[in-house]
Design an enzyme around this catalytic site. Structure first.
Site, PDB file in Angstrom:
ATOM      1  CG  HIS A 350      -9.600  29.919  16.234  1.00  0.00           C
ATOM      2  ND1 HIS A 350      -9.859  30.984  15.387  1.00  0.00           N
ATOM      3  CD2 HIS A 350      -8.245  29.760  16.248  1.00  0.00           C
ATOM      4  CE1 HIS A 350      -8.708  31.445  14.908  1.00  0.00           C
ATOM      5  NE2 HIS A 350      -7.718  30.726  15.416  1.00  0.00           N
ATOM      6  CB  CYS A 351     -15.070  28.727  20.226  1.00  0.00           C
ATOM      7  SG  CYS A 351     -16.046  30.175  19.845  1.00  0.00           S
ATOM      8  CB  ALA A 352     -10.342  25.958  20.680  1.00  0.00           C
TER       9      ALA A 352
END
Length: 394
Positions: A350-352
Protein backbone atom coordinates in the site's frame (compact mmCIF):
# COMPACT_ATOMS: atom_id res chain seq x y z
CA UNK A 1 -29.50 2.94 -2.11
CA UNK A 2 -26.66 5.38 -2.85
CA UNK A 3 -25.19 3.02 -5.44
CA UNK A 4 -27.88 4.20 -7.85
CA UNK A 5 -26.09 7.56 -8.02
CA UNK A 6 -22.90 5.90 -9.32
CA UNK A 7 -22.85 4.57 -12.92
CA UNK A 8 -19.98 2.20 -12.08
CA UNK A 9 -22.32 -0.01 -10.08
CA UNK A 10 -24.81 -0.22 -12.94
CA UNK A 11 -22.10 -1.29 -15.37
CA UNK A 12 -19.99 -3.61 -13.23
CA UNK A 13 -20.48 -6.88 -11.39
CA UNK A 14 -17.54 -6.08 -9.09
CA UNK A 15 -18.00 -5.82 -5.33
CA UNK A 16 -15.92 -2.70 -4.86
CA UNK A 17 -14.04 -2.49 -1.56
CA UNK A 18 -10.93 -0.53 -2.63
CA UNK A 19 -12.11 2.98 -1.79
CA UNK A 20 -8.85 4.03 -0.13
CA UNK A 21 -7.24 3.69 -3.57
CA UNK A 22 -9.96 5.69 -5.30
CA UNK A 23 -13.69 6.22 -4.92
CA UNK A 24 -16.34 5.85 -7.59
CA UNK A 25 -17.86 8.98 -9.15
CA UNK A 26 -21.52 10.05 -8.95
CA UNK A 27 -23.37 10.86 -12.15
CA UNK A 28 -23.36 14.58 -11.30
CA UNK A 29 -19.56 14.62 -11.49
CA UNK A 30 -19.51 12.83 -14.83
CA UNK A 31 -22.19 15.16 -16.19
CA UNK A 32 -20.15 18.22 -15.27
CA UNK A 33 -17.07 16.94 -17.10
CA UNK A 34 -19.12 16.27 -20.25
CA UNK A 35 -20.85 19.64 -19.95
CA UNK A 36 -17.55 21.51 -19.95
CA UNK A 37 -16.14 19.68 -22.98
CA UNK A 38 -19.33 19.86 -25.02
CA UNK A 39 -20.80 23.26 -24.07
CA UNK A 40 -18.08 25.77 -23.12
CA UNK A 41 -14.64 24.20 -23.57
CA UNK A 42 -12.26 27.14 -23.22
CA UNK A 43 -9.15 28.07 -21.30
CA UNK A 44 -9.44 29.93 -17.99
CA UNK A 45 -8.01 33.26 -16.78
CA UNK A 46 -6.96 34.31 -20.28
CA UNK A 47 -9.43 35.08 -23.06
CA UNK A 48 -12.37 37.39 -22.52
CA UNK A 49 -15.03 35.76 -24.71
CA UNK A 50 -18.20 34.27 -23.27
CA UNK A 51 -17.20 30.64 -23.00
CA UNK A 52 -13.81 31.51 -21.51
CA UNK A 53 -15.49 33.70 -18.91
CA UNK A 54 -17.90 30.88 -18.04
CA UNK A 55 -15.04 28.38 -17.73
CA UNK A 56 -13.17 30.76 -15.41
CA UNK A 57 -16.29 31.39 -13.33
CA UNK A 58 -17.00 27.65 -12.95
CA UNK A 59 -13.35 26.95 -12.12
CA UNK A 60 -13.21 29.64 -9.44
CA UNK A 61 -16.52 28.47 -7.95
CA UNK A 62 -14.77 25.21 -7.04
CA UNK A 63 -12.17 27.21 -5.12
CA UNK A 64 -14.90 29.08 -3.27
CA UNK A 65 -16.83 25.92 -2.42
CA UNK A 66 -13.69 24.12 -1.24
CA UNK A 67 -12.72 27.13 0.87
CA UNK A 68 -16.11 26.97 2.59
CA UNK A 69 -15.96 23.18 2.81
CA UNK A 70 -12.77 23.20 4.90
CA UNK A 71 -13.44 26.56 6.58
CA UNK A 72 -10.42 28.37 5.15
CA UNK A 73 -10.37 32.14 5.68
CA UNK A 74 -9.97 33.12 2.04
CA UNK A 75 -9.91 31.73 -1.51
CA UNK A 76 -6.25 32.77 -1.77
CA UNK A 77 -5.41 29.94 0.66
CA UNK A 78 -6.65 27.29 -1.80
CA UNK A 79 -4.12 26.28 -4.47
CA UNK A 80 -5.09 23.67 -7.07
CA UNK A 81 -2.61 20.87 -7.74
CA UNK A 82 -2.85 17.52 -9.47
CA UNK A 83 -3.18 15.71 -6.14
CA UNK A 84 -1.85 15.18 -2.64
CA UNK A 85 1.48 13.84 -3.93
CA UNK A 86 2.18 17.06 -5.84
CA UNK A 87 1.01 19.17 -2.89
CA UNK A 88 3.40 17.40 -0.49
CA UNK A 89 6.30 17.62 -2.94
CA UNK A 90 5.56 21.28 -3.58
CA UNK A 91 5.78 22.25 0.09
CA UNK A 92 8.75 19.95 0.68
CA UNK A 93 10.76 21.49 -2.16
CA UNK A 94 9.94 25.19 -1.77
CA UNK A 95 9.24 25.71 1.93
CA UNK A 96 10.35 22.85 4.16
CA UNK A 97 13.77 22.36 2.58
CA UNK A 98 15.09 25.26 4.69
CA UNK A 99 14.39 23.44 7.95
CA UNK A 100 17.14 21.52 9.68
CA UNK A 101 14.78 18.75 10.84
CA UNK A 102 11.71 17.13 9.31
CA UNK A 103 9.46 15.02 11.55
CA UNK A 104 7.05 12.43 10.11
CA UNK A 105 5.07 9.51 11.54
CA UNK A 106 5.81 5.80 11.25
CA UNK A 107 2.78 5.07 9.06
CA UNK A 108 3.29 7.54 6.24
CA UNK A 109 2.58 6.92 2.55
CA UNK A 110 5.69 6.94 0.36
CA UNK A 111 4.59 10.38 -0.88
CA UNK A 112 5.48 11.76 2.53
CA UNK A 113 8.78 9.87 2.79
CA UNK A 114 10.51 9.99 -0.58
CA UNK A 115 10.37 13.82 -0.98
CA UNK A 116 12.59 14.05 2.11
CA UNK A 117 14.98 11.44 0.72
CA UNK A 118 15.25 13.60 -2.39
CA UNK A 119 16.74 16.23 -0.07
CA UNK A 120 19.31 13.65 1.11
CA UNK A 121 17.60 13.36 4.49
CA UNK A 122 17.74 10.00 6.22
CA UNK A 123 16.78 8.77 9.68
CA UNK A 124 18.51 10.91 12.34
CA UNK A 125 20.19 12.87 9.53
CA UNK A 126 17.60 15.61 8.99
CA UNK A 127 14.66 13.20 9.25
CA UNK A 128 13.03 12.00 12.47
CA UNK A 129 10.22 9.45 12.73
CA UNK A 130 7.65 9.34 15.53
CA UNK A 131 7.24 5.91 17.12
CA UNK A 132 3.97 4.02 17.01
CA UNK A 133 2.40 2.09 19.83
CA UNK A 134 1.45 -1.58 19.58
CA UNK A 135 -2.04 -0.69 18.28
CA UNK A 136 -0.45 1.62 15.64
CA UNK A 137 -1.43 4.76 17.54
CA UNK A 138 0.73 7.87 17.42
CA UNK A 139 3.23 8.11 20.29
CA UNK A 140 2.73 11.66 21.59
CA UNK A 141 5.37 11.27 24.29
CA UNK A 142 8.03 10.43 21.69
CA UNK A 143 6.75 13.20 19.42
CA UNK A 144 7.25 15.81 22.12
CA UNK A 145 10.71 14.45 22.87
CA UNK A 146 11.62 14.93 19.20
CA UNK A 147 10.23 18.47 19.19
CA UNK A 148 12.08 19.37 22.38
CA UNK A 149 15.33 18.13 20.86
CA UNK A 150 14.56 19.76 17.49
CA UNK A 151 12.58 22.99 17.89
CA UNK A 152 11.91 25.08 14.77
CA UNK A 153 11.23 21.91 12.76
CA UNK A 154 8.83 21.03 9.98
CA UNK A 155 6.28 18.33 10.83
CA UNK A 156 4.48 16.40 8.08
CA UNK A 157 1.86 13.87 9.18
CA UNK A 158 -0.95 11.88 7.57
CA UNK A 159 -4.44 12.52 8.94
CA UNK A 160 -5.60 8.97 8.20
CA UNK A 161 -3.23 6.13 7.31
CA UNK A 162 -3.94 4.81 3.83
CA UNK A 163 -2.50 1.42 4.81
CA UNK A 164 -4.41 0.86 8.06
CA UNK A 165 -7.10 3.51 8.43
CA UNK A 166 -5.55 4.75 11.69
CA UNK A 167 -6.70 8.31 12.40
CA UNK A 168 -4.29 10.78 13.98
CA UNK A 169 -5.35 13.48 16.42
CA UNK A 170 -4.24 16.38 14.24
CA UNK A 171 -5.49 19.08 16.59
CA UNK A 172 -3.27 17.75 19.38
CA UNK A 173 -0.35 17.31 16.97
CA UNK A 174 -0.77 20.92 15.77
CA UNK A 175 -0.82 22.27 19.32
CA UNK A 176 2.43 20.50 20.20
CA UNK A 177 4.03 21.45 16.88
CA UNK A 178 3.36 25.15 17.39
CA UNK A 179 4.42 24.97 21.04
CA UNK A 180 7.94 24.25 19.76
CA UNK A 181 7.86 26.96 17.07
CA UNK A 182 7.46 24.44 14.25
CA UNK A 183 5.17 24.15 11.23
CA UNK A 184 2.66 21.40 10.40
CA UNK A 185 1.66 19.94 7.03
CA UNK A 186 -1.08 17.30 6.87
CA UNK A 187 -1.64 14.63 4.23
CA UNK A 188 -5.43 14.66 4.05
CA UNK A 189 -5.84 12.24 1.14
CA UNK A 190 -8.01 9.83 3.13
CA UNK A 191 -9.96 12.40 5.15
CA UNK A 192 -12.39 14.60 3.24
CA UNK A 193 -14.55 11.75 1.96
CA UNK A 194 -15.37 10.63 5.49
CA UNK A 195 -15.47 13.50 7.96
CA UNK A 196 -15.54 17.28 8.23
CA UNK A 197 -12.27 19.21 7.99
CA UNK A 198 -11.98 22.61 9.64
CA UNK A 199 -8.47 23.91 8.97
CA UNK A 200 -8.89 26.86 11.32
CA UNK A 201 -10.04 24.67 14.20
CA UNK A 202 -7.25 22.15 13.53
CA UNK A 203 -4.80 25.07 13.25
CA UNK A 204 -2.73 23.39 10.52
CA UNK A 205 -0.28 25.34 8.37
CA UNK A 206 -0.66 23.22 5.22
CA UNK A 207 -3.34 20.67 4.36
CA UNK A 208 -3.24 18.53 1.19
CA UNK A 209 -6.51 17.39 -0.37
CA UNK A 210 -7.38 14.72 -2.94
CA UNK A 211 -10.32 14.86 -5.35
CA UNK A 212 -10.33 11.27 -6.62
CA UNK A 213 -10.52 9.83 -3.11
CA UNK A 214 -13.44 12.19 -2.43
CA UNK A 215 -15.82 11.05 -5.22
CA UNK A 216 -14.29 13.56 -7.65
CA UNK A 217 -12.11 13.17 -10.78
CA UNK A 218 -8.54 11.93 -10.85
CA UNK A 219 -5.64 14.31 -11.49
CA UNK A 220 -7.00 17.02 -9.20
CA UNK A 221 -6.08 18.06 -5.69
CA UNK A 222 -5.66 21.15 -3.61
CA UNK A 223 -3.26 22.57 -1.09
CA UNK A 224 -4.49 24.74 1.76
CA UNK A 225 -1.87 27.23 2.94
CA UNK A 226 -2.47 29.34 6.06
CA UNK A 227 -2.80 32.93 4.90
CA UNK A 228 0.16 34.32 6.84
CA UNK A 229 2.44 31.79 5.13
CA UNK A 230 1.47 32.60 1.55
CA UNK A 231 4.16 35.25 1.20
CA UNK A 232 6.79 32.86 2.59
CA UNK A 233 5.82 30.18 0.06
CA UNK A 234 7.97 30.77 -2.99
CA UNK A 235 6.73 30.17 -6.53
CA UNK A 236 6.92 26.48 -7.46
CA UNK A 237 6.56 26.74 -11.24
CA UNK A 238 6.21 29.76 -13.51
CA UNK A 239 4.62 30.49 -16.85
CA UNK A 240 1.18 31.20 -18.24
CA UNK A 241 -1.43 32.57 -15.82
CA UNK A 242 1.12 33.27 -13.05
CA UNK A 243 2.44 36.57 -14.41
CA UNK A 244 1.66 40.15 -13.50
CA UNK A 245 4.38 41.74 -15.66
CA UNK A 246 7.45 40.47 -17.55
CA UNK A 247 10.38 42.00 -19.37
CA UNK A 248 13.81 40.58 -20.14
CA UNK A 249 15.12 41.91 -16.85
CA UNK A 250 12.61 40.39 -14.42
CA UNK A 251 9.25 38.68 -13.88
CA UNK A 252 6.61 39.96 -11.47
CA UNK A 253 4.19 37.28 -10.25
CA UNK A 254 0.52 37.55 -9.48
CA UNK A 255 -0.63 37.09 -5.89
CA UNK A 256 -1.80 33.76 -4.46
CA UNK A 257 -3.31 31.44 -5.55
CA UNK A 258 -2.60 32.25 -9.20
CA UNK A 259 1.17 32.51 -8.91
CA UNK A 260 1.18 28.83 -7.87
CA UNK A 261 -0.99 27.57 -10.75
CA UNK A 262 1.25 27.80 -13.81
CA UNK A 263 0.02 26.73 -17.22
CA UNK A 264 -3.35 25.42 -18.29
CA UNK A 265 -4.96 23.67 -15.36
CA UNK A 266 -7.01 20.47 -15.35
CA UNK A 267 -10.05 22.65 -15.97
CA UNK A 268 -12.81 20.11 -16.54
CA UNK A 269 -11.87 18.03 -13.53
CA UNK A 270 -11.46 21.00 -11.18
CA UNK A 271 -14.92 22.15 -12.22
CA UNK A 272 -16.31 18.67 -11.66
CA UNK A 273 -14.67 18.40 -8.24
CA UNK A 274 -17.15 20.92 -6.87
CA UNK A 275 -19.99 18.57 -7.85
CA UNK A 276 -18.40 15.90 -5.66
CA UNK A 277 -18.23 18.37 -2.78
CA UNK A 278 -21.85 19.37 -3.34
CA UNK A 279 -22.82 15.71 -3.41
CA UNK A 280 -21.14 15.07 -0.05
CA UNK A 281 -22.75 18.17 1.44
CA UNK A 282 -26.14 17.03 0.19
CA UNK A 283 -25.85 13.70 1.97
CA UNK A 284 -24.15 15.19 5.02
CA UNK A 285 -21.24 13.92 7.06
CA UNK A 286 -23.57 12.80 9.84
CA UNK A 287 -25.27 10.35 7.47
CA UNK A 288 -21.95 9.28 5.93
CA UNK A 289 -20.45 8.65 9.38
CA UNK A 290 -23.47 6.65 10.56
CA UNK A 291 -23.44 4.38 7.50
CA UNK A 292 -19.67 3.89 7.43
CA UNK A 293 -19.43 3.23 11.16
CA UNK A 294 -22.10 0.52 10.93
CA UNK A 295 -20.51 -1.18 7.90
CA UNK A 296 -17.02 -0.88 9.40
CA UNK A 297 -18.09 -2.47 12.65
CA UNK A 298 -19.87 -5.25 10.75
CA UNK A 299 -16.76 -5.88 8.63
CA UNK A 300 -14.55 -6.01 11.73
CA UNK A 301 -16.84 -8.46 13.53
CA UNK A 302 -17.11 -10.76 10.50
CA UNK A 303 -13.33 -10.77 9.98
CA UNK A 304 -12.75 -11.66 13.64
CA UNK A 305 -14.67 -14.91 13.10
CA UNK A 306 -12.18 -16.16 10.50
CA UNK A 307 -9.65 -18.69 11.71
CA UNK A 308 -5.97 -17.66 11.74
CA UNK A 309 -6.69 -14.05 10.87
CA UNK A 310 -4.21 -11.36 11.93
CA UNK A 311 -5.76 -7.90 12.37
CA UNK A 312 -3.50 -4.87 12.60
CA UNK A 313 -5.69 -1.91 13.49
CA UNK A 314 -8.37 -1.42 16.13
CA UNK A 315 -11.85 -0.13 15.36
CA UNK A 316 -11.47 2.45 18.14
CA UNK A 317 -8.59 4.37 16.54
CA UNK A 318 -9.37 3.73 12.86
CA UNK A 319 -11.92 4.51 10.17
CA UNK A 320 -13.19 2.72 7.03
CA UNK A 321 -10.11 0.54 6.31
CA UNK A 322 -9.26 -2.89 7.74
CA UNK A 323 -5.86 -4.42 7.04
CA UNK A 324 -5.26 -8.07 7.80
CA UNK A 325 -3.40 -11.24 6.90
CA UNK A 326 -4.17 -14.92 7.12
CA UNK A 327 -1.49 -16.93 8.89
CA UNK A 328 0.90 -18.70 6.49
CA UNK A 329 -0.87 -17.34 3.36
CA UNK A 330 0.56 -14.65 1.09
CA UNK A 331 -1.66 -11.55 0.88
CA UNK A 332 -1.08 -11.19 -2.87
CA UNK A 333 -2.34 -14.73 -3.47
CA UNK A 334 -5.58 -13.94 -1.66
CA UNK A 335 -5.93 -10.70 -3.63
CA UNK A 336 -5.57 -12.56 -6.94
CA UNK A 337 -8.22 -15.11 -6.01
CA UNK A 338 -10.62 -12.44 -4.78
CA UNK A 339 -10.22 -10.63 -8.08
CA UNK A 340 -11.16 -13.84 -9.91
CA UNK A 341 -14.35 -13.79 -7.85
CA UNK A 342 -15.01 -10.13 -8.78
CA UNK A 343 -14.06 -8.67 -5.41
CA UNK A 344 -11.94 -5.51 -5.54
CA UNK A 345 -9.64 -5.07 -2.55
CA UNK A 346 -5.97 -4.17 -2.38
CA UNK A 347 -3.18 -6.54 -1.41
CA UNK A 348 0.44 -5.56 -0.90
CA UNK A 349 2.38 -2.87 0.92
CA UNK A 350 0.00 0.00 0.00
CA UNK A 351 2.88 2.41 -0.71
CA UNK A 352 3.84 2.14 2.96
CA UNK A 353 6.83 -0.20 2.96
CA UNK A 354 8.56 1.18 6.11
CA UNK A 355 5.66 0.31 8.41
CA UNK A 356 5.29 -3.11 6.77
CA UNK A 357 8.99 -3.79 7.41
CA UNK A 358 8.60 -2.62 11.01
CA UNK A 359 5.75 -5.13 11.43
CA UNK A 360 7.92 -7.77 9.71
CA UNK A 361 5.42 -8.44 6.93
CA UNK A 362 5.47 -8.05 3.13
CA UNK A 363 2.03 -6.50 3.04
CA UNK A 364 -1.62 -6.91 3.98
CA UNK A 365 -5.04 -7.38 2.47
CA UNK A 366 -6.86 -4.06 2.78
CA UNK A 367 -10.62 -3.69 2.66
CA UNK A 368 -11.67 -0.04 2.48
CA UNK A 369 -15.32 0.99 2.51
CA UNK A 370 -17.38 4.02 1.50
CA UNK A 371 -20.90 5.08 2.42
CA UNK A 372 -22.29 3.41 -0.72
CA UNK A 373 -21.14 0.01 0.49
CA UNK A 374 -23.59 -2.31 2.20
CA UNK A 375 -23.60 -5.28 4.57
CA UNK A 376 -24.38 -7.40 1.51
CA UNK A 377 -21.04 -6.29 0.01
CA UNK A 378 -19.31 -7.45 3.19
CA UNK A 379 -21.15 -10.79 3.12
CA UNK A 380 -20.11 -11.37 -0.50
CA UNK A 381 -16.51 -10.49 0.38
CA UNK A 382 -16.39 -12.73 3.47
CA UNK A 383 -17.80 -15.67 1.52
CA UNK A 384 -15.20 -15.17 -1.22
CA UNK A 385 -12.41 -14.74 1.33
CA UNK A 386 -13.27 -18.02 3.02
CA UNK A 387 -13.30 -19.75 -0.34
CA UNK A 388 -9.89 -18.26 -1.24
CA UNK A 389 -8.42 -19.40 2.09
CA UNK A 390 -9.72 -22.93 1.54
CA UNK A 391 -8.27 -23.04 -1.99
CA UNK A 392 -4.86 -21.86 -0.81
CA UNK A 393 -4.71 -24.32 2.08
CA UNK A 394 -5.53 -27.34 -0.09
Amino acid sequence: MYKNDFPFFKNSSVTYLDNAATTQKPQAVLNKILEYYTNYCSNTHRSNHGDANKATKEFEETRTILKEFINAKDESEIIFTKGVTESLNMVASIFAKEFKTIIISSIEHHSNITPWHMQNRTLHQGLEVVNIKENLEFDFEHFEELLKANPNSFVSITHVSNAFGVKHNIKKIAKLTHKYNSYLMVDGAQSLAHFEIDVQDLDVDFYAISSHKTYGPTGVGALYVKQELLEKLKTYQTGGATINDVNFQRSLMLSSPYKFEAGTQNIADVIAFKEALKYIKNIGYKTIHTIEEEIYSYLHNELKKIENIILYNNVENSIVSKSFNIKDINSEDIGILLDKMHIAVRAGHHCAQPIMKKLNIDGTIRVSIAFYNTKEDIDIFIKALKKAITMLKD
